[in-house]
Design an enzyme around this catalytic site. Structure first.
Site, mmCIF file in Angstrom:
data_model
loop_
_atom_site.group_PDB
_atom_site.id
_atom_site.type_symbol
_atom_site.label_atom_id
_atom_site.label_comp_id
_atom_site.label_asym_id
_atom_site.label_seq_id
_atom_site.Cartn_x
_atom_site.Cartn_y
_atom_site.Cartn_z
ATOM 1 N N SER A 98 30.333 71.728 65.549
ATOM 2 C CA SER A 98 29.741 71.294 66.815
ATOM 3 C C SER A 98 30.797 71.215 67.918
ATOM 4 O O SER A 98 31.350 72.215 68.313
ATOM 5 C CB SER A 98 29.022 69.961 66.629
ATOM 6 N N ASP A 243 25.944 71.804 73.299
ATOM 7 C CA ASP A 243 27.153 71.779 72.495
ATOM 8 C C ASP A 243 27.174 73.017 71.598
ATOM 9 O O ASP A 243 26.317 73.892 71.706
ATOM 10 C CB ASP A 243 27.264 70.479 71.695
ATOM 11 N N ASP A 245 26.609 73.918 68.446
ATOM 12 C CA ASP A 245 25.511 74.315 67.554
ATOM 13 C C ASP A 245 24.151 74.004 68.172
ATOM 14 O O ASP A 245 23.136 73.998 67.494
ATOM 15 C CB ASP A 245 25.647 73.637 66.192
ATOM 16 N N ASP A 247 22.375 71.504 68.961
ATOM 17 C CA ASP A 247 21.404 70.494 68.539
ATOM 18 C C ASP A 247 21.256 69.395 69.592
ATOM 19 O O ASP A 247 20.448 68.484 69.440
ATOM 20 C CB ASP A 247 21.755 69.898 67.169
#
Length: 456
Positions: A98, A243, A245, A247
């Site tokens: 992340s 960010d 990834d 999520d």
């Protein structure tokens, strides 16, 4: 048996070469198979240079234990959640660090129905098994195959908006050179096919493992300014950044102003209650008055949860909640396997703006005035527990309510605060809000910070 320090409370992340490498990833794959006992597991990766080799090592561990692996390639964490649920398989693993530094990587694990694997639900057992490094390998090895669920995933995302009522918008999208760009490109194609009048102005769009514009972390003030400036320069209706990834997503209004995640929770709660009268909404304990006010105004039921995705997801399932939100920009959805998504939130905001024929600053400014907050403030201290005790001793006698769900929350007639410590560093995190009094907000913030600074 040496301890694996890459295991945290909710996921796995560590410094490459010392805390995490391919041999450790292989052992984690074997341990996951031994503890969870899956038959098929879906895997994916973010853009980091080591993600592919970490994924392959983890997958080899699974296969040596007799588990079949389905690889969806470069993706966001939420695509693992979606694929695991959609394909009806036993589990999933996302290789991602992340917003951690470039020399880190990690894994986020789920089991059937995309239920989180945390310390309370198997992660600690996986850690112990990987440390022991004693596995019963299968006589018949598993296989690895490539699958593609992007078509169904994109269709699911578009299902959150009313296509016929969407108004034309120009949106600056900052992918941070992470994994968000391919999904945005697919959404753009789908929008054009369905005549959805959304125009993307793309920045930092190409996935790049060197992160030439810095690790994508829109909570950093320097990154917030970059996105906000582009919104103003292009006269866009709003801005969005993710960010690594994706999520989590973060929003800017057309003035280029960064909108704290706390106020987005209220917006999304309202959006869901318009469609689901009387539904339950889950929130974390750090900032809550605005959320509770909106939920009650719209006939919903506000329920508090401890901070953290495992806690939020568990209580959402228990309460059959339609939506859960954290002020840290994690948003969870019942129809998304109770998981968090960085794509669904902005789609819902676009839908709400179209329904209301308004703009983001108009909606948010009213709430920011009603419940002003300086946002989360971090302070380094010599001893977090001692610092928290000192703040509590100063204010507790005058408080009208105390809550220790997560750290300590003290409430008063016109203001409240939550103070909690970091699990990983000598830092305390302060969140504070008032009932429409910005002067009081600043005064109380300064008063608490003075106590914390005295314990630095």
């Amino acid at each position: 048996m040496s301890e694996l320090t890459c295991f945290k409370a909710y996921d796995i992340r560590g410094k490459l070469g010392t805390e995490l490498d391919t041999s450790i990833a292989y052992r984690i794959g074997c341990a996951y198979a031994q503890v969870i006992n899956p038959t098929k597991v879906v895997v994916g990766e973010d853009v980091r240079a080591t993600s592919n080799e970490i994924k392959n090592a983890f997958a080899q561990g699974l296969m040596d234990m007799g588990v079949d692996v389905l690889d969806i390639g470069l993706c966001g964490t939420e695509e693992i959640y979606f694929a695991t649920k959609f394909l009806g398989i036993s589990g999933g693993a996302m290789i991602t660090a992340s917003h951690n530094p470039i020399d880190y990587n990690g894994l986020k694990l789920v089991r059937e129905d995309s239920k989180p694997v945390s310390n309370d639900t198997g992660l600690l057992d996986i850690k112990l098994s990987a440390e022991k490094n004693d596995f019963t390998f299968a006589d018949v090895k598993g296989t690895m195959s490539v699958v593609d669920t992007t078509k169904e995933y994109i269709e699911h995302l578009i299902g959150y908006v009313a296509i016929d009522t969407l108004k034309p918008m120009r949106i600056v999208v900052n992918g941070g050179n992470g994994a968000a760009a391919p999904t945005l490109d697919r959404l753009e194609v789908a929008f054009k096919q369905k005549n959805i009048p959304i125009e993307f102005i793309k920045m930092n769009h190409e996935p790049d493992s060197t992160f030439p514009n810095g690790i994508p972390n829109p909570l950093l003030h320097e990154q917030q300014a970059v996105t906000g400036d582009q919104v103003k320069a292009h006269k866009a209706d709003l801005g969005i950044a993710w960010d690594g990834d994706f999520d989590r997503c973060f929003l800017w209004d057309s003035d280029g102003r960064f909108i704290e995640g706390y106020y987005i929770v209220g917006l999304l709660a309202e959006a869901f209650l318009l469609k689901n009268p009387g539904a339950s909404i889950i929130h974390d304990p750090r900032l809550l008055w605005n959320t509770i006010d909106i939920v009650e105004q719209n006939g919903g039921k506000a329920i508090q949860s401890q901070t953290g995705h495992a806690y939020i997801k568990e209580i959402m399932r228990k309460e059959d909640a339609v939506y859960g939100g954290e002020m840290s920009a994690h948003h969870y959805f019942k129809d998304f396997a109770y998981c968090d998504s960085g794509m669904i939130p902005w789609l819902l905001v676009v839908d709400l703006l179209s329904r209301r024929s308004t703009d983001l600053q108009t909606l948010v400014s009213k709430r920011m005035t009603a419940y002003p907050s300086p946002g989360e403030i971090n302070r380094k201290v010599a001893d977090a527990d001692v610092a928290i005790v000192a703040v509590r001793a100063k204010f507790e006698a005058d408080s009208i309510a105390i809550d220790t769900t997560d750290g300590v929350s003290l409430s008063f007639e016109q203001w409240r605060f939550n103070l909690r410590k970091s699990n990983t560093e000598p830092v305390v995190r302060l969140n504070l809000e008032t009932r429409g009094d910005a002067v009081l907000m600043q005064a109380k913030t300064d008063e608490i910070l003075a106590i914390l600074d005295a314990h630095a």
